[in-house]
Design an enzyme around this catalytic site. Structure first.
Site, mmCIF file in Angstrom:
data_model
loop_
_atom_site.group_PDB
_atom_site.id
_atom_site.type_symbol
_atom_site.label_atom_id
_atom_site.label_comp_id
_atom_site.label_asym_id
_atom_site.label_seq_id
_atom_site.Cartn_x
_atom_site.Cartn_y
_atom_site.Cartn_z
ATOM 1 N N SER A 6 6.669 -2.251 -6.050
ATOM 2 C CA SER A 6 6.972 -3.667 -6.266
ATOM 3 C C SER A 6 5.717 -4.443 -6.635
ATOM 4 C CB SER A 6 7.607 -4.265 -5.010
ATOM 5 O OG SER A 6 6.766 -4.061 -3.880
ATOM 6 N N CYS A 7 4.785 -3.824 -7.354
ATOM 7 C CA CYS A 7 3.552 -4.506 -7.751
ATOM 8 C C CYS A 7 3.902 -5.747 -8.572
ATOM 9 C CB CYS A 7 2.664 -3.562 -8.556
ATOM 10 S SG CYS A 7 2.092 -2.165 -7.582
#
Lengths: 209, 32
Positions: free
Chosen positions: A121-122
């Site tokens: 989920s960068c």
């Protein structure tokens, strides 16, 4: 984590406000872990309050919207932004963890950019805050690279077939911000008014303004 | 590194689509 309001109780230094509803399991777990860490002196509550305050007041898509609006009104800033996103975003005072290496990609009538993190989920925290739930969902992460045109259409953004889609897969280091096209009919708006038109989703690339 | 959808997914890939992945490592050298 919510409810870090003041240090009036003098015990743990934390005062959780009364709630109408019981804590959700994850909230209860966080509260329990926090209490133990504070009790053992492993956590500085003022530092924690600072982090929570930072997320509640200073991080979020409003920052990214200011970056976009500036790029719309200032061609020189736009050029710097596309050349070195990190430095140009830093000019407006935004930067730090999860935004150390920013790459800004520009939408045009011919090219649409879409940001994803296929691994996890960068996300660019300094400019967009925390990611929405769907950004972290396996369905978005896989379909964004496998069938982005269909995915975008399902999310309400239908792109003509002749518009190229460029998908950018974020990494632990590099985070991306989409520079949307300036909407037609906004020539007379101020920078502040323009910023109000910029949405979080447009800066991820799942929406066109 | 930029891949076309067809490079990754074969004939099932969507036309007009590219996937960009940051694969930088300090020990890699550009293929000239």
């Amino acid at each position: 984590v919510t409810g870090h309001s003041d240090h009036a109780n003098g015990e743990t230094g934390h005062d959780h406000p009364h709630r109408a509803e019981p804590l959700a399991p994850v909230e209860a777990r966080v509260a329990a872990i926090e209490a133990v860490l504070v009790e053992r002196g492993m956590l500085d509550t003022e530092q924690l309050d600072g982090i929570v305050s930072e997320f509640e007041h200073n991080l979020g898509p409003l920052n990214g919207a200011k970056v976009v609006a500036r790029a719309w009104v200032d061609p020189n800033y736009r050029a710097r932004l596309l050349e070195d996103g990190t430095a140009a975003i830093g000019e407006l005072g935004f930067g730090g963890p999860e935004g150390d290496h920013m790459v800004v990609v520009e939408n045009t009538p011919e090219v649409h950019n879409l940001v994803v993190c296929t691994l996890c989920s960068c996300y660019p925290w300094p400019t967009l805050g925390l990611p929405p739930k769907w950004y972290k969902a396996p369905a978005y992460r896989s379909r964004a690279v496998r069938e982005p045109r269909i995915l975008l259409a399902e999310m309400g953004t239908s792109l003509p077939d002749d518009v190229e889609i460029r998908v950018w897969d974020s990494s632990a280091e590099v985070r991306y911000l989409v520079l949307p096209e300036r909407p037609a009919g906004t020539e007379g708006l101020s920078e502040e008014e323009l910023a109000a038109r910029v949405t979080r989703d447009s800066m991820i690339g799942v929406e066109r303004l | 590194v930029r891949f076309t959808s067809h490079e990754l997914w074969g004939e099932g890939g969507e036309a007009g689509q590219t996937i960009n992945v940051d694969l930088w490592e300090r020990y890699l050298e550009e293929d000239r």
